[in-house]
Design an enzyme around this catalytic site. Sequence first.
Site: not given
Ligand code: AOF
Ligand code: ZN
Length: 357
Positions: A46, A154, A177, A193, A294
């Site tokens: 945002e 495998t 990955r 491996d 595993l």
């Molecule tokens: C949003 N917009 O683009 C994302 C959100 O530690 P902070 O401040 O970066 O907050 C992380 C938390 O914010 C994360 O665990 C999730 O709940 C939210 N992510 N929120 O408004 C975003 N990536």
């Molecule tokens: Zn946010």
Amino acid sequence: MQRAIELGRQARYWSAPNPPVGCVLVRDDQELGAGFTQPAGQAHAEVMALNAAGDATGATGYVTLEPCSHQGQTGPCVSALIDAGAARVVVAVEDPNPQVAGRGIAALRAAGIDVELGEGADQVEADLAGFLLRMRRGYGRITLKIAMSLDGRTAMASGESQWITGEDARADVQRLRAGSDLMVTGVGTVLADDCRLTLRADELPLDGDAKDRALAHPPARMVLDSKGRTPAGAQILEGGQATVVTAANVALGETVHTVELDADAEGRVDIGAWVQYLGEQAFNDIMVEAGPTLSGALLRGGWVDRLIIYQAPKLLGDDARAMAAMKFSALAEAPEFEINEVTRIGADLRIIAAPRG
Ligand code: AOF
Ligand code: ZN
């Protein structure tokens, strides 16, 4: 919303442990600004979109995840949207993070902003699956990746397994990955491996910015090694980044990051304790590439959320190794999966399945 979803996908290789979110600001059918989540600790989607827009008075914001209401490493996105004068916000999925959990939407509404919830929810649930699972149940998504022959084997009896699948399938694994936060293997695979579980720039099938973002944020690496048998010279220990998880007090040298967890009845790392540790470490997407021991333990215990099988059109015969150490005496005991996707990758097949029920 579709554009916000596409933008969110651009963040998937680098935002962890933060979820990869996309945001678009629109007014009078004109895009004012757009953005996606930056690496952890940096701007949310945002804020990127608001910065790009400058003035957002009367705008509608499309966001894939509920805007945050908490002061985390960055300021609350709801305040930024309110201060910028947004009139309406369309949200795909509510943020199950207990620090948010509906409070973001409530705060927007309290400020007189119209909020709609649910558009694009199915796609966002799939794209943010690891993060959403971690918030809802305490640990992220566990994916087990297996490369096998047409007859489900495998490795040869000798342990030889390089390579069963073709180059395209292996490149696809590199991409998987890159989208994971943590790569896991067992000590048996390290011994057989000398695997590295790294991203290889020349093998990673991504271009431009996506490739840069992936290489800037490679997954962490971990060996499950109950008794501490990882050799000091193992390639996975090079650079001192990998974690070795043991079930006993073993000395692997000062440069090796070792974590001791509870042992189960057989003296192996207790999978429940390990999974709890993964949650504490905030890994959203965990990918396991391991041998039958595993893989078998995870499948038997029902810990696998997603199975990704690369199947090569080869027959390895019945001396070759099975994918997982498991024994059943009746068909009724056999674990069942639902196939969600089948794709041809070069000469091989990729099957994505999830446990049934
Ligand atoms: C949003 N917009 O683009 C994302 C959100 O530690 P902070 O401040 O970066 O907050 C992380 C938390 O914010 C994360 O665990 C999730 O709940 C939210 N992510 N929120 O408004 C975003 N990536
Ligand atoms: Zn946010």
